[in-house]
Each structure stands twice: as C-alpha cells, then as structure tokens.
Design an enzyme around this catalytic site. Structure first.
Site, PDB file in Angstrom:
ATOM      1  N   GLU B 108      51.493  37.927  42.595  1.00 34.13           N
ATOM      2  CA  GLU B 108      50.908  38.504  43.352  1.00 34.13           C
ATOM      3  C   GLU B 108      50.703  37.538  44.581  1.00 34.13           C
ATOM      4  O   GLU B 108      50.781  38.007  45.701  1.00 34.13           O
ATOM      5  CB  GLU B 108      49.600  39.052  42.929  1.00 34.13           C
ATOM      6  CG  GLU B 108      49.742  40.190  42.088  1.00 34.13           C
ATOM      7  CD  GLU B 108      50.205  39.767  40.696  1.00 34.13           C
ATOM      8  OE1 GLU B 108      50.172  38.521  40.138  1.00 34.13           O
ATOM      9  OE2 GLU B 108      50.499  40.747  39.760  1.00 34.13           O
ATOM     10  N   HIS B 177      41.153  45.734  33.887  1.00 36.30           N
ATOM     11  CA  HIS B 177      41.768  46.794  34.712  1.00 36.30           C
ATOM     12  C   HIS B 177      41.177  47.830  35.249  1.00 36.30           C
ATOM     13  O   HIS B 177      41.700  48.992  35.352  1.00 36.30           O
ATOM     14  CB  HIS B 177      42.838  47.313  33.622  1.00 36.30           C
ATOM     15  CG  HIS B 177      43.797  46.599  33.064  1.00 36.30           C
ATOM     16  ND1 HIS B 177      44.035  46.141  31.938  1.00 36.30           N
ATOM     17  CD2 HIS B 177      44.987  46.184  34.026  1.00 36.30           C
ATOM     18  CE1 HIS B 177      45.134  45.416  31.866  1.00 36.30           C
ATOM     19  NE2 HIS B 177      46.062  45.313  32.873  1.00 36.30           N
TER      20      HIS B 177
END
Ligand SMILES: Cc1ncc(C[n+]2csc(CCOP(=O)(O)OP(=O)(O)O)c2C)c(N)n1
Ligand SMILES: [Mg+2]
Lengths: 425, 378
Positions: B108, B177
C-alpha cells in the site's frame, strides 16, 4: 595503498576504472537446497537425516495429513472446515495445502521456548508445537474455550502457552514485530546469562514481503543484530497476484544479501531440507550475541487463497493439477517412508480414517461449547476495565436481574454469573 | 468556501435567501451544467429509471472518466486481472488496457506513494485500496503528502488524486478489518471526503472526485456494493456529477432531523418508516453524501423546521462525524433545538468477530427508531 575507498558508507569497496552497472540478470539465481527429490529419494546420501527418529518422522507425517492431506483427497481438517464455511457454520477459512512441509519441517527444528510469529497459512506450525485439534476448533467457532475469547476472525490462532503470537490480519506487521521480540530476547539473555538462549521465528508470504514493513524489519533486525529467523513461504501467489508481478529480483532471498543478512533458499516441499536449514539457521542466529537469518522456502499454493477466493479465475486448473501430481511435500515424505518400509497403504488408510474421526469429534464438540462469559464483552479493551465499562456492566447486570425472562443467557459460560468478577486465583 | 460559511454566524447564514450554490465549483466540469442535471434527476420520469447496483454505478463512473480523460488511470491490488477485490473495476482492464488499469504488488505504501507522485506530476490517478483498513499502511502518503503538498509547495504542485475503496465494517471480519475512517480523513485540511449511499451517489460523487483538482477520499461501503437503487435517466448519462458539500434530503419530515451517511442512510430511512408507523411522527433523513466539505446549511435548515436532531454514523463515538454534527448544530442552530441533540454511533470497542456482538456494535434500524422516539418523547 589507495585501492580501497574507505567512504563510511561502503568501507570495503575497491576503486575501479571499469564503468559497469551491476546487472541482476548476470548474477545466477540463488540455488535451492534440497535433500530429497520428488520421488522421496535422498539425493545426497551424506545429507541423509540422521538425527531424527522414525517415530518423529511418522508424527510429522500425521501432522501434515491432519493439517492438509495429500492432493488427491485434499485435506482432512481443511476439507471439513472448508465445507463448514460453505454451509455457513464459519464465516471464513484458509487452507494450507502444499505448504505443510515448510510449516512442520521448520517448526520441528525450533525449541518450544522459541517465540513465533505467523501470517495465517501456517496451520502446521501450530500443530507441530502441540496446538490441539480442540484448540483449532474452539478458535474457528469462536466459543468460550478459544484463547482469543472469540474476538478474532477464524484462523487467527494464538497461544501464549506455545509462545506463538496471535495472528494479525494486516499483512507484514509481524515482521518488524518479530525483530523487536528478538531484540527483547537478546536483552533478556544478556541480563540473565543462565537462561537457555532463544530465537524468534517469523513466517510470512512472498506477497507480504512487498510491504514496507518487510524491508524495515530486515534492516532493523540486521543493524540491531536481533536473533530472528525470517521464514518466507514463497508459494507463487498473493491471492491473485503471481510472483511475476510481485517482484523483479531473484525471489525474496536476494533481498537478504542486500541487508547484510545470511540467507538460504530451500525446497519447501522437502521436509528434511526445511528442517535441516531451520536448525542451522537457529544455531547461526544465536552466534556472537545474535543476528537475523533469512530462509526462503519455495512451494506452490495448491489451495484457493481462502474461502472467499476462486483461484481458477486467475490460474489454469491444469497448473494446479500439475503441481499436485508432480510434487507435493506429503507425497514426498510418504514415498520416502514407503522406501524405508515404514509405511504402506493399509497404514495410510488407517491413519486417515482415524484423523478424520478425531477432526469431526473436535468439530462437533467445539460447535456445542458455550460462548465466552458475558463479562468478556467488556474486558481487555484496556488492561483494566474503564469506569464507563464498569457502569455498563452493572447496568447490564441490573437489567438481567430485573427481566430474567427477556434474556436467555444460558448459552454463555456461567450464564448470568458470567458477568461477575471471577474469583481471584 | 465552506470554511467561510462555517465561520459566519448562524443567524446570518440563515437569513441569506439566495439559493444554494455548490461550494466547490471547481469540482464540477462543466460547472454550468450541474444544476440542470440535479433538477433533471429529481424530475426524471419513472420510465427511464434503471435499477443499478452500487458496484456497477462505481464501475460506470470509472469507465466514463477513463474514457473522458487520458490523464486518469486506476491502480491498486488486484484491480486489473482480477477485476478488483469487490469487482468494482470489472472489465476495465479489457477495455482500457494495462497502461490505464494497473495491478500493484502487495504494498500500500508503495502503490499509494506512486499514485500520489503521479498526481504531483500532473496525472489524475484513482488509487484503490482493498479496504481503507489497509490504507493505514499508506496513510502518511495521503495525509502528509497528498493533502498538504499543494499548499506547502505554494500552489505549484497539483494533486488531483482519488483514493477509493470500501470503508467501515463488513461481516465477520473482526476489528482490524472493520473500521470507519470518515472522521479520520474528515479532519484533515486539504482533503475532501465523500461517502456515497445509493448508486446515484456512488456514480455522481466518484466522478466528481476524479474531476476535482484536489485529493478526494471516496469512502464506499462493502455491504452496499450489491444493493440495487433506481438510477434516473440523467444519472445514467456520462456527464452526471454530484456537487461536494451538498447533502440530499432522502425523506422529508417535520418532527425530527436525522443526519447520517453511507449505509446508515438506508437504516435511518427504515427507522423513519417504523417511527411513522409506531408513533405517527415524521423524521427527515438527510444523507450527507459529503463529509468534507459538510453541508451545515442543510442541517440548520432542517433543524429549524423540526427542532430535533439526531446524528447516526458507524464510526466510534469519540471525536466522530456525529460529534462534529452535534457541535455544528450547537454552534449554528442551538436556538432552534427543542431538546438536546443526540448521536448514535458505533460502540466504544474494537469490533468483535462474533456476529451477535458485531451486530450490537453498530447502529440498527430498531435502535435509531427507539432513540428517535425517546428524543421526541413519544
Ligand atoms: C496491509 C494488507 N494489505 C492487503 C491485505 C489483503 N491480503 C490478505 S492476504 C493477501 C495476500 C498475501 O500473499 P502472501 O504474502 O504471498 O501469502 P499467501 O497468501 O500466499 O500465503 C492480501 C493481499 C492485507 N491483509 N493486509
Ligand atoms: Mg504467497
């Protein structure tokens, strides 16, 4: 003589008048160490495993079978849990078919006191260290007996008893943490010279090795001389991303050299080689006060990434079938055992049916277990319950007492009592 | 523009009778065509209306913008070959090729940094995160570079970039998450932040984000991708964009103002119907659409009418979107409130995995209706 540079950043560099860029393509790929070929034949008799008993090897084999079984039948626990997810009895599951050799081979070379960080596809590591079928099942069903109190996604196992940190969903965060844990062990050993020295073993995938954390971890571990063995499972894929798109260098191993870390690449389907390499890495990691070691274990992810994945959307079924047929860590060991007269079809059948029974039993038991006590809704956000949580707990207790008919708390451990402070041990 | 609106006393704000003008005209190309489009959307005949899933609306927005401007490209993990982790980029690789729809290695900070760099060099990247939970690996690029470089370079370096992906909790994926980042990004000067609810929102806001010359964070919701919404004829056109800083009244009402965003909009609408049925009260549901800039005018106007405000969001309670809405209401509409404003938020706990607990960690339709009734004392 001024043939050496002596710039502080590269003290051993020599001057040259040859204008040449180093080209990765001119360096040969790092070799892959193996002891046994895909037919289960020891390729170099002098490397024959001599320090392991047959009993131990049979245990490995059964552990591999339990974790994930031979390709033709897929797995035993994996197959059962994969189906359970499909039936909606679990939200998620991840199998590790094809990588049992890496997990069990490496774990067999570690000491029980060594500290371990995993990624998520290392079922075999847990198994080899003694995580029981019931431990797996309790976590998967998030019941009250789960070490994690049912707070984590399936397969995010952890065990303080087995010195394995709880698995984290965010990729690669465990790698620098492993360096830190190793640093702690190093300091502990310095302060307490009578302790048996320990290392940290840290597992991760080749995809996770693209994250910044991987690079930071290797550099900090090298510069701080941390006794940590990094074990990369290079299984060819990161969900749908093939290694071809993941990196351009010679795998993950070549990076270790750049960070000044002793590195080896090993055939992950050869459990003997993985074990031997890990054993040696462990020894080296403790030399001269400690240093990191990098192992790149090669394999192929036979399974889908997870129950949320259909890998045939991005790879050909024949590719997978080929791998299953051509080479597989379990089949290899089985062939070796058969050559030694240690194993035959009858024993295979027997072992499978026994494992299947054990798995199903643990499965049924775990599904029946009560859920974590009510109190666990509030605990552990902080070390101590916050004032707000205490007030909320009290209020919940009041409501339960006042309207017992409204709330069925029988499926939670201890029922209504599960909300109260447990007696001091 | 919004800052100046926020700094104006509420009374003056409310006494201005001019019709609302989009606070970010630069976001809209062509700006002039927008009001008509918004009108056209409202008056669309049912005949031209199509049911479209949020996922497909996003896909359409990406395809149209890729088509319209060759500076636009999409980059992220699994966006090309695999069509995106949630299939939002489906078919785009085939249509636009691998120079415009690009798979990244699993990094990322790497691919987000790359897209920020490309934006600073003048391209208009769309940076997809598998989820905003993983964007934390790259948040320095978003906050310290994307949001600030235009300002700190003395306005020399553009940063026309769109960060997008699912935000908030999904189902059974536990604490790491499940986080809602609306307030995180919403607090950063230099960023614009939108959170679509419906398919029209998704398309109009994403297209506006890609066109906007500033860094924009588009917070989608994983649980909404498969939900179908009617899409007007106007919204189906390739020039459809929605303005930032402009909320949408999803349901008019006179008794209670519910200000909400993203998936909670749908829950608030259901709750409003339930309140009508159970108590005969009419709640007005305001879909914020845009977190930053935030349409304080719409909130004030509504509170003036209803006298009651409730904010509903799925972030954590402290320092959240709800907290901001309540503070703004206190600053600009205090005198119109008949009761203290309330907020419904996610619970103060790392999101549990267990389904029962997960459900209880976020606002539910029932909870919204009950709190509404309590607030109105009905
Ligand atoms: C920071 C972050 N980004 C993305 C993901 C989503 N994700 C989960 S597993 C995975 C692939 C990892 O591949 P690899 O490290 O090779 O391990 P393997 O699955 O092959 O065992 C990805 C991208 C994540 N969990 N965390
Ligand atoms: Mg991999």
């Amino acid at each position: 003589m001024a043939s050496s540079v002596h710039f502080p950043g590269a003290v051993n560099s020599k001057f040259t008048t040859d204008l040449a860029f180093e080209q990765p393509s001119t360096h040969p790929a790092m070799p892959t160490y193996r002891v046994m070929d895909s037919d289960g034949i020891i390729v170099d008799e002098s490397r024959k495993p001599s320090d392991i008993s047959n009993e131990e090897i049979l245990k490995w084999y059964k552990n591999m079978l339990t974790g994930t079984g031979p390709p033709a039948i897929v797995s035993i626990m994996d197959l059962i849990m994969f189906d359970a997810q499909r039936q909606g009895r679990l939200s998620f599951y991840m199998v590790s078919a094809g990588e049992e050799g890496i997990a069990i081979g490496s774990a067999s070379a570690l000491f029980p006191k060594d500290v371990i960080f995993c990624q998520y596809r290392e079922t075999g590591v847990f198994q080899q260290r003694g995580f029981a079928l019931s431990d797996f099942m309790n976590q998967l069903f998030a019941n009250g007996k789960d070490n994690g109190k049912g707070r984590n996604m399936p397969v995010h196992y952890g065990s303080s008893k087995l010195n394995i940190h709880t698995i984290s969903s965010t990729l690669a965060t465990q790698i620098p943490q492993a360096a830190g844990a190793a640093y702690a062990l190093k300091i502990q050993a310095l302060q307490n010279p009578n302790m048996v020295p320990r290392i940290v073993a840290c597992y991760f995938g080749e995809g996770a090795a693209s994250e910044g954390d991987f690079h930071a971890a290797l550099n900090i571990a090298a510069t701080r001389s941390c006794p940590v063995v990094f074990i990369c499972r290079n299984n060819g894929y990161a969900i749908s991303t093939p290694t071809l798109e993941q990196y351009r260098g010679d795998g993950i191993a070549s990076r270790g050299i750049g960070y000044g870390i002793d590195t080896i690449r090993v055939d992950g389907n050869d459990i003997f080689a993985v074990r031997e390499v890990t054993k040696e890495a462990r020894r080296m990691a403790l030399e001269n006060g400690g240093k990191p070691i990098l192992i790149e274990a090669m394999s192929y992810r036979v399974s889908h990434h997870s129950t949320s994945d259909d890998s045939f959307a991005y790879r050909a079924k024949v590719e997978v079938e080929d791998w299953k047929r051509r080479d597989n860590p379990i089949t290899r060991l089985r062939k070796w055992m058969e050559h030694q007269g240690l194993w035959d079809d009858e024993m295979e059948k027997e072992a499978r049916s026994q494992i299947r029974k054990d798995v199903l039993k643990a499965f049924a038991q775990a599904e029946k277990e009560k859920r974590a006590p009510l109190r666990d809704m509030f605990t552990d956000v902080y070390e101590d319950l916050s004032e707000e949580s205490k007030v909320q707990m009290k209020e919940l207790g009041r409501l339960l007492d006042e309207y017992p008919g409204e709330y069925d708390v029988s499926e939670f451990e201890g029922g209504r009592k599960g909300l109260d402070e447990p007696a001091e041990q | 523009m919004v800052a100046s609106r926020l700094l104006r006393p509420a009374s003056r704000l409310l006494s201005t009778h001019r019709p609302f003008i989009s606070p970010s005209k630069s976001a809209l190309q062509p700006a002039a065509s927008l009001p008509t489009l918004v009108n056209a959307r409202r008056y669309a005949t049912p005949s031209g209306v199509k049911e479209v899933a949020v996922r497909d609306a996003l896909n359409e927005a990406l395809a149209e913008e890729l088509e319209a401007n060759d500076k636009v490209f999409v980059l992220g993990e699994e966006v090309a070959q695999y069509n995106g982790a949630y299939k939002v980029t489906k078919g785009l690789l085939d249509r636009f090729g691998d120079k415009r729809v690009i798979d990244s290695p699993i990094t990322e900070s790497g691919f987000c940094g790359l897209t920020v760099g490309a934006a600073l060099a003048g391209l208009h990247p769309v940076c997809e995160f598998m989820t905003f939970n993983f964007a934390m690996q790259a948040i320095d690029q978003i906050i310290n570079s994307a949001a600030k470089t235009h300002y700190m370079s003395g306005g020399i370096q553009p940063c026309n970039i769109t960060f997008r992906g699912p935000n908030g909790f999904a189902a059974g994926v536990a604490a790491q998450h499940s986080q809602d980042y609306s307030s995180w990004y919403g607090s950063i000067p230099g960023l614009k932040v939108v959170a679509p609810y419906s398919s029209e929102d998704a398309k109009g806001l994403l297209k506006a984000a890609i066109r906007d010359p500033n860094p924009v964070v588009v917070l989608e919701n994983e649980l909404m991708y498969g939900t179908h919404f009617p899409m007007s004829e106007a919204a189906q056109r390739d020039d459809f964009v929605l303005p930032f800083g402009k909320a949408k009244i999803e349901r008019p009402g006179k008794d209670l103002t519910i200000v909400t965003l993203s998936r909670c909009v749908g829950q608030a609408l259901t709750a409003a119907e339930q309140m009508k049925k159970d108590y005969g009260v009419e709640a007005e549901v305001i879909n914020l659409r845009s977190v930053k800039p935030l349409d304080v005018e719409a909130i004030v106007k509504s509170v003036k009418k209803t006298g009651h405000l409730m904010a509903v969001e799925s972030g954590f309670p402290s320092f959240g979107v709800g907290a901001e809405i309540l503070a703004l209401t206190m600053e600009y509409a205090f005198d119109y409130l008949d009761a203290p404003a309330v907020r419904i938020t996610g619970a103060e706990v790392p999101t549990p995995y267990a389904q029962g607990l997960e459900n209880m960690s976020f606002p539910s339709e029932d909870l919204i209706a009950k709190y509404g009734a309590k607030l109105l004392r009905v």
